[in-house]
Write an enzyme that holds these catalytic residues in place. Structure first.
Site, mmCIF file in Angstrom:
data_model
loop_
_atom_site.group_PDB
_atom_site.id
_atom_site.type_symbol
_atom_site.label_atom_id
_atom_site.label_comp_id
_atom_site.label_asym_id
_atom_site.label_seq_id
_atom_site.Cartn_x
_atom_site.Cartn_y
_atom_site.Cartn_z
ATOM 1 N N GLY A 31 0.811 -1.218 0.000
ATOM 2 C CA GLY A 31 0.000 0.000 0.000
ATOM 3 C C GLY A 31 0.838 1.259 0.000
ATOM 4 O O GLY A 31 2.024 1.231 -0.333
ATOM 5 N N ALA A 32 0.207 2.390 0.394
ATOM 6 C CA ALA A 32 0.829 3.718 0.258
ATOM 7 C C ALA A 32 1.312 3.882 -1.192
ATOM 8 O O ALA A 32 2.475 4.197 -1.447
ATOM 9 C CB ALA A 32 1.959 3.917 1.269
ATOM 10 N N GLY A 36 5.262 4.225 -8.940
ATOM 11 C CA GLY A 36 6.065 3.008 -9.115
ATOM 12 C C GLY A 36 5.162 1.778 -9.053
ATOM 13 O O GLY A 36 5.190 0.910 -9.931
ATOM 14 N N HIS A 37 4.326 1.717 -8.001
ATOM 15 C CA HIS A 37 3.368 0.611 -7.894
ATOM 16 C C HIS A 37 2.440 0.601 -9.104
ATOM 17 O O HIS A 37 2.130 -0.454 -9.662
ATOM 18 C CB HIS A 37 2.496 0.759 -6.639
ATOM 19 C CG HIS A 37 3.249 0.762 -5.352
ATOM 20 N ND1 HIS A 37 3.399 1.883 -4.573
ATOM 21 C CD2 HIS A 37 3.877 -0.234 -4.676
ATOM 22 C CE1 HIS A 37 4.073 1.587 -3.481
ATOM 23 N NE2 HIS A 37 4.391 0.307 -3.519
ATOM 24 N N GLN A 61 7.872 -9.498 7.623
ATOM 25 C CA GLN A 61 9.068 -9.080 6.879
ATOM 26 C C GLN A 61 9.743 -7.845 7.471
ATOM 27 O O GLN A 61 10.746 -7.370 6.951
ATOM 28 C CB GLN A 61 8.748 -8.852 5.407
ATOM 29 C CG GLN A 61 7.962 -7.592 5.095
ATOM 30 C CD GLN A 61 7.539 -7.549 3.649
ATOM 31 O OE1 GLN A 61 6.713 -8.331 3.201
ATOM 32 N NE2 GLN A 61 8.114 -6.629 2.885
ATOM 33 N N GLY A 147 8.820 -4.896 -8.805
ATOM 34 C CA GLY A 147 9.625 -3.767 -9.265
ATOM 35 C C GLY A 147 11.114 -4.023 -9.085
ATOM 36 O O GLY A 147 11.540 -4.575 -8.069
ATOM 37 N N GLN A 153 14.962 -8.633 -4.134
ATOM 38 C CA GLN A 153 13.694 -9.310 -3.818
ATOM 39 C C GLN A 153 13.234 -10.171 -4.998
ATOM 40 O O GLN A 153 12.704 -11.268 -4.810
ATOM 41 C CB GLN A 153 12.631 -8.264 -3.477
ATOM 42 C CG GLN A 153 11.249 -8.827 -3.260
ATOM 43 C CD GLN A 153 10.304 -7.784 -2.697
ATOM 44 O OE1 GLN A 153 10.226 -7.603 -1.486
ATOM 45 N NE2 GLN A 153 9.580 -7.098 -3.556
ATOM 46 N N VAL A 176 10.652 3.264 -11.367
ATOM 47 C CA VAL A 176 10.059 4.570 -11.685
ATOM 48 C C VAL A 176 10.705 5.601 -10.747
ATOM 49 O O VAL A 176 10.822 5.368 -9.540
ATOM 50 C CB VAL A 176 8.532 4.542 -11.503
ATOM 51 C CG1 VAL A 176 7.931 5.924 -11.758
ATOM 52 C CG2 VAL A 176 7.917 3.508 -12.447
ATOM 53 N N LEU A 184 11.093 6.302 -6.652
ATOM 54 C CA LEU A 184 9.867 6.435 -5.855
ATOM 55 C C LEU A 184 9.836 5.358 -4.784
ATOM 56 O O LEU A 184 10.179 4.202 -5.046
ATOM 57 C CB LEU A 184 8.634 6.293 -6.762
ATOM 58 C CG LEU A 184 8.019 7.587 -7.294
ATOM 59 C CD1 LEU A 184 9.027 8.422 -8.030
ATOM 60 C CD2 LEU A 184 6.827 7.288 -8.196
HETATM 61 P P1 AMP Z 1 6.111 -2.310 -1.605
HETATM 62 O O1 AMP Z 1 4.705 -1.814 -1.443
HETATM 63 O O2 AMP Z 1 7.146 -1.320 -1.230
HETATM 64 O O3 AMP Z 1 6.307 -3.684 -1.021
HETATM 65 O O4 AMP Z 1 6.306 -2.489 -3.178
HETATM 66 C C1 AMP Z 1 5.427 -3.276 -3.924
HETATM 67 C C2 AMP Z 1 6.026 -3.499 -5.283
HETATM 68 O O5 AMP Z 1 6.203 -2.250 -5.939
HETATM 69 C C3 AMP Z 1 7.410 -4.169 -5.217
HETATM 70 O O6 AMP Z 1 7.505 -5.144 -6.244
HETATM 71 C C4 AMP Z 1 8.335 -3.007 -5.450
HETATM 72 O O7 AMP Z 1 9.570 -3.388 -6.024
HETATM 73 C C5 AMP Z 1 7.523 -2.169 -6.419
HETATM 74 N N1 AMP Z 1 8.024 -0.778 -6.418
HETATM 75 C C6 AMP Z 1 8.167 0.034 -5.347
HETATM 76 N N2 AMP Z 1 8.722 1.212 -5.721
HETATM 77 C C7 AMP Z 1 8.928 1.140 -7.054
HETATM 78 C C8 AMP Z 1 9.478 2.025 -8.021
HETATM 79 N N3 AMP Z 1 9.940 3.230 -7.694
HETATM 80 N N4 AMP Z 1 9.546 1.605 -9.312
HETATM 81 C C9 AMP Z 1 9.089 0.365 -9.652
HETATM 82 N N5 AMP Z 1 8.571 -0.514 -8.793
HETATM 83 C C10 AMP Z 1 8.482 -0.135 -7.501
#
Ligand code: AMP
Length: 280
Positions: A31-32, A36-37, A61, A147, A153, A176, A184
């Site tokens: 979330g949040a 990028g997401h 985690q 991402g 990961q 992104v 981001l």
């Molecule tokens: P998170 O919510 O931080 O666990 O991220 C969820 C997914 O979004 C993961 O696969 C991250 O790698 C991807 N993600 C987060 N930030 C970015 C970004 N700036 N560009 C591309 N993917 C992203």
């Protein structure tokens, strides 16, 4: 778009769609959400009949309790963004729904889970493997999107699906960035205005360092990056490693791999930021 909190409810929705041979894509998130997401969600929507996005701040985690407690939670705004991105199902379970019993599984995924983030954040990738494997068992997606911002990961997830024989295709999506280069991240909102101004130094330095390849050695490039970022008193590099992007083994010479990737973690004030760059 349906917002679903229950595993059984989601499974029964998806079972019906799968009976009609619809392909299902999954984007796991905490979330949040930011652009990028959303780049992952757009790909998922384009490449599948059905797009599921999970929004779950996974406690297993987090190796830092304060980080877990202060992690931003913005489900309402996330759902609005997901609806306009064309998502079909938001899966937002409670902790009890995902972990009716403590998850005692210990994964042994080898080097890719042990180096860099694996070494600095003990238990982190085990928690990631726990939650992502549960999501894969629940959703049974054809495709899943991650991402490259979290470069290591992806390698860990690939190792996990191979070890568990989970039939899902893993897709890596490019980082992104903000206009000034900063990758981001949900954690960027924790930067003070002054630190936010300084944070692009990470991406700029990584980018500048690619211009020295292959003339400078791997070690010289590492020293350049670390020294330049550390020269700012508010920044501290936790590690910078240049690895083979497939095995995550450190390289000594540019000839060691066709796929050199530099992976960095920097404390910008109190905020831990990660980034990476491809050298070829
Ligand atoms: P998170 O919510 O931080 O666990 O991220 C969820 C997914 O979004 C993961 O696969 C991250 O790698 C991807 N993600 C987060 N930030 C970015 C970004 N700036 N560009 C591309 N993917 C992203």
């Amino acid at each position: 778009m349906e917002i679903v909190n229950s595993i059984n409810e989601l499974k029964s929705y998806l079972a019906e769609l799968k009976r009609d041979n619809k392909t299902v894509g999954l984007v796991p998130t905490m979330g949040a959400l930011h652009d990028g997401h959303l780049s992952l969600v757009h790909r998922c929507v384009n490449e599948n009949d059905v797009c599921v996005v999970s929004v779950f701040v996974n406690p297993t985690q987090f190796n830092d309790k304060h980080d877990l407690e202060t992690y931003p939670r913005t489900l309402e705004a996330d759902c609005a963004l997901l609806e306009s991105a064309g998502c079909d199902f938001v899966f937002a379970p409670s902790v009890e729904e995902m972990y009716p019993e403590p998850d005692t599984r210990v994964f042994h995924l080898g080097r890719v889970a042990e180096v860099m983030e694996g070494a600095k954040r003990p238990g982190h990738f085990n928690g990631v493997a726990q939650v992502v494997s549960k999501l894969f068992y629940i959703v049974e997606p054809d495709n899943a999107y991650f991402g490259e911002k979290d470069f290591q990961q992806i390698a860990v997830i690939r190792a996990m699906v191979k070890q568990l024989n989970i039939p899902v295709r893993i897709h890596a999506c490019p980082i992104v960035r903000e206009a000034d280069g900063l990758a981001l991240s949900s954690r960027n909102t924790r930067l003070t205005p002054e630190l936010r101004q300084k944070a692009p130094l990470i991406a700029c330095t990584l980018k500048e360092s690619t211009t020295f390849v292959p003339e400078k050695s791997v070690q010289e490039v590492i020293d350049f990056v670390v020294n330049k970022i550390n020269s700012d008193p508010d920044m501290e590099v936790e590690y910078y490693e240049i690895v083979d992007g497939n095995t995550l083994e450190s390289i000594k010479s540019w000839a060691d791999t066709d796929y050199p990737v530099g992976c960095i973690t920097v404390y910008c004030g109190e905020v831990r930021l990660i980034d990476n760059i491809k050298y070829k």
